[in-house]
Design an enzyme around this catalytic site. Structure first.
Site, PDB file in Angstrom:
ATOM      1  CG  HIS A 103      -0.312   0.298   2.501  1.00 34.10           C
ATOM      2  ND1 HIS A 103       0.428  -0.642   3.156  1.00 34.10           N
ATOM      3  CD2 HIS A 103      -0.255   1.416   3.265  1.00 34.10           C
ATOM      4  CE1 HIS A 103       0.901  -0.129   4.284  1.00 34.10           C
ATOM      5  NE2 HIS A 103       0.502   1.125   4.376  1.00 34.10           N
TER       6      HIS A 103
HETATM    7  C1  UD1 Z   1      -2.060   5.420   6.294  1.00 35.37           C
HETATM    8  C2  UD1 Z   1      -0.690   5.850   6.843  1.00 35.37           C
HETATM    9  C3  UD1 Z   1       0.308   4.716   6.640  1.00 35.37           C
HETATM   10  C4  UD1 Z   1      -0.194   3.421   7.215  1.00 35.37           C
HETATM   11  C5  UD1 Z   1      -1.568   3.122   6.623  1.00 35.37           C
HETATM   12  C6  UD1 Z   1      -2.149   1.851   7.176  1.00 35.37           C
HETATM   13  C7  UD1 Z   1      -0.171   8.232   6.665  1.00 35.37           C
HETATM   14  C8  UD1 Z   1       0.681   9.223   5.968  1.00 35.37           C
HETATM   15  N1  UD1 Z   1      -0.173   7.001   6.146  1.00 35.37           N
HETATM   16  O1  UD1 Z   1      -1.912   5.259   4.900  1.00 35.37           O
HETATM   17  O2  UD1 Z   1       1.520   5.073   7.303  1.00 35.37           O
HETATM   18  O3  UD1 Z   1       0.712   2.394   6.907  1.00 35.37           O
HETATM   19  O4  UD1 Z   1      -2.448   4.212   6.910  1.00 35.37           O
HETATM   20  O5  UD1 Z   1      -3.292   1.482   6.486  1.00 35.37           O
HETATM   21  O6  UD1 Z   1      -0.788   8.556   7.646  1.00 35.37           O
HETATM   22  N2  UD1 Z   1      -9.344   5.029   2.323  1.00 35.37           N
HETATM   23  C9  UD1 Z   1     -10.569   4.415   2.287  1.00 35.37           C
HETATM   24  N3  UD1 Z   1     -11.133   4.057   3.490  1.00 35.37           N
HETATM   25  C10 UD1 Z   1     -10.547   4.306   4.675  1.00 35.37           C
HETATM   26  C11 UD1 Z   1      -9.313   4.967   4.691  1.00 35.37           C
HETATM   27  C12 UD1 Z   1      -8.718   5.316   3.508  1.00 35.37           C
HETATM   28  O7  UD1 Z   1     -11.128   4.157   1.233  1.00 35.37           O
HETATM   29  O8  UD1 Z   1     -11.129   3.951   5.712  1.00 35.37           O
HETATM   30  C13 UD1 Z   1      -8.689   5.387   1.036  1.00 35.37           C
HETATM   31  C14 UD1 Z   1      -8.985   6.784   0.571  1.00 35.37           C
HETATM   32  O9  UD1 Z   1      -9.059   6.748  -0.809  1.00 35.37           O
HETATM   33  C15 UD1 Z   1      -7.763   7.551   0.982  1.00 35.37           C
HETATM   34  C16 UD1 Z   1      -6.678   6.503   0.828  1.00 35.37           C
HETATM   35  O10 UD1 Z   1      -7.305   5.272   1.202  1.00 35.37           O
HETATM   36  O11 UD1 Z   1      -7.574   8.680   0.207  1.00 35.37           O
HETATM   37  C17 UD1 Z   1      -5.464   6.721   1.680  1.00 35.37           C
HETATM   38  O12 UD1 Z   1      -5.827   6.820   3.065  1.00 35.37           O
HETATM   39  P1  UD1 Z   1      -4.852   7.627   4.058  1.00 35.37           P
HETATM   40  O13 UD1 Z   1      -5.382   7.579   5.437  1.00 35.37           O
HETATM   41  O14 UD1 Z   1      -4.580   8.988   3.479  1.00 35.37           O
HETATM   42  O15 UD1 Z   1      -3.472   6.850   3.970  1.00 35.37           O
HETATM   43  P2  UD1 Z   1      -3.162   5.289   3.947  1.00 35.37           P
HETATM   44  O16 UD1 Z   1      -2.640   4.941   2.605  1.00 35.37           O
HETATM   45  O17 UD1 Z   1      -4.279   4.496   4.489  1.00 35.37           O
END
Ligand code: UD1
Length: 373
Positions: A206
């Site tokens: 991811h």
């Molecule tokens: C975040 C953390 C990462 C961690 C990961 C675990 C940061 C910078 N990154 O990354 O260190 O390893 O979490 O999972 O904080 N989304 C959904 N549903 C959700 C959450 C996210 O669909 O419940 C999608 C959205 O499109 C969002 C994308 O995932 O834009 C990224 O989510 P985000 O929280 O920004 O970062 P992660 O990649 O999850």
């Protein structure tokens, strides 16, 4: 002593579970739980609260997704008034996600003590958002709780006074041990029609550096498909990767459908118990996650880290982890090698004994006593 605990993303939930359990045993502590809402899907959030018996958050800031600046800023804006009302003695933050650094900034500016669980880890790669979050959080924190000796050394090199640094072990391993009876009873093998004694593998990817460039993602997927010619390779897909994978020709199953006998198979994210159960019996795990490098170390499962570096070197020196980069040929060759010659199980890293949370809470209480004296 009022301890306000901040969580936002999936790995935070795992880390806070044993800490809250420990705090519940100490009558001197009044814990408050704030969920920033960084992760909000049932599979990414609620399922973890249920599986790990985490009490419902006292406050949910509901920040959701956004750019790094937006997400960090929203957590800061919404947390500040909460801290002003609750006025905790300590704000405890865990890990290295955007919610971690945002909460540390707000609390520090309000003059509230900050404890950072999982302090000192360094990949020395500033293109990783988490590395920036780690550096800033550690620069602000008053109590720095390290999981491994490299963390203690990194903080010393950065000039953090030794009395602020506490080598306590790893709360993620506390969680793994506490939940063992539950994940040992998980239904995932039955659900997937998978023989736990047979050969199978698990993949997670991811990191933006691996999944945001379509060409790199395609090359990695092809390498994983080649590696999995003779066995099933299960890939529970993080939501940010799902749309990117839609362009690739990969097999999808629901987590209740039997797996094919071979090949890479994608599915929606699994819950904590099913995921750990699956990893615990796997012949090989390929990942770019930090926490999974630690869990495989503890479980003695061969792990290949598909990154150029790790901030968790103890998983290589004391564990089953090899950091192999992302070159497609190397993924296939190292994968076949790990299957043919699995690394021998090792003694767990120092202090990964299931008591990290107790040590952290002891330190917090000690800090309160010192402050009152
Ligand atoms: C975040 C953390 C990462 C961690 C990961 C675990 C940061 C910078 N990154 O990354 O260190 O390893 O979490 O999972 O904080 N989304 C959904 N549903 C959700 C959450 C996210 O669909 O419940 C999608 C959205 O499109 C969002 C994308 O995932 O834009 C990224 O989510 P985000 O929280 O920004 O970062 P992660 O990649 O999850």
């Amino acid at each position: 002593m009022k301890v306000l605990n901040v969580v936002g993303a999936r790995p935070n939930f795992v880390k806070i579970a044993p800490l809250l359990r420990e705090m519940a045993k100490r009558p001197q502590i009044d814990p408050v739980l704030v969920h920033t809402g960084q992760h909000y899907d049932a599979q990414m959030s609620d399922g973890f609260f249920d599986a790990l018996a985490i009490p419902a958050p006292d406050v949910n800031l509901g920040v959701g997704s956004g750019s790094h600046a937006q997400q960090t800023a929203e957590v800061m804006k919404r947390l500040e008034p909460v801290l002003e009302v609750v006025r905790p003695d300590v704000v405890l933050v865990v890990g290295d996600v955007n919610s971690t650094v945002a909460a540390a900034l707000v609390a520090t500016k309000l003059g509230i003590r900050v404890g950072h669980v999982e302090a000192g880890l360094r990949s020395f790669d500033r293109s990783m958002p988490e590395e920036i979050n780690r550096l800033v959080t550690d620069a602000l924190a008053d109590d720095l709780f390290a999981t491994e000796e490299s963390g203690v050394m990194n903080l010393a090199r950065e000039g953090v006074p030794a009395e602020r640094v506490h080598f306590v072990g790893n709360v993620m391993i506390d969680a793994l041990r506490l939940a063992k009876p539950l994940w040992q009873g998980a239904t995932v093998f039955r659900d997937l029609g998978l023989d736990p004694q047979g050969r199978y593998g698990v993949v997670t990817l991811h990191r933006p550096s691996n999944v945001d460039d379509p060409r790199r993602l395609r090359e990695m997927v092809s390498a994983l498909q080649e590696l999995a010619r003779d066995f099933p390779l299960v890939f529970p897909v993080h939501p940010r990767v799902r749309t990117r994978l839609a362009r690739e020709s990969v097999a999808w199953r629901t987590p209740k459908q039997p797996l094919p006998a071979r090949g890479l198979v994608c599915m929606d994210p699994l819950g904590y118990l099913d995921f750990v159960a699956l990893v615990s019996r796997a012949s090989i795990v390929l990942t770019d996650s930090g926490g999974i490098q630690e869990e495989t170390t503890m479980l003695g499962v061969p792990c290949l880290t598909l990154r150029e570096n790790t901030e968790r070197p103890v998983t290589v020196t004391h564990g089953t982890n090899r950091v192999i980069g992302t070159a497609p040929r190397r993924i296939v060759d190292e994968g076949l090698r790990a299957l043919a010659n699995p690394p021998l199980p090792q003694a767990p890293p120092p202090l990964w004994d299931g008591h990290a949370s107790a040590r952290i809470v002891d330190v917090l209480l000690g800090v309160a006593i010192e402050a009152a004296a």
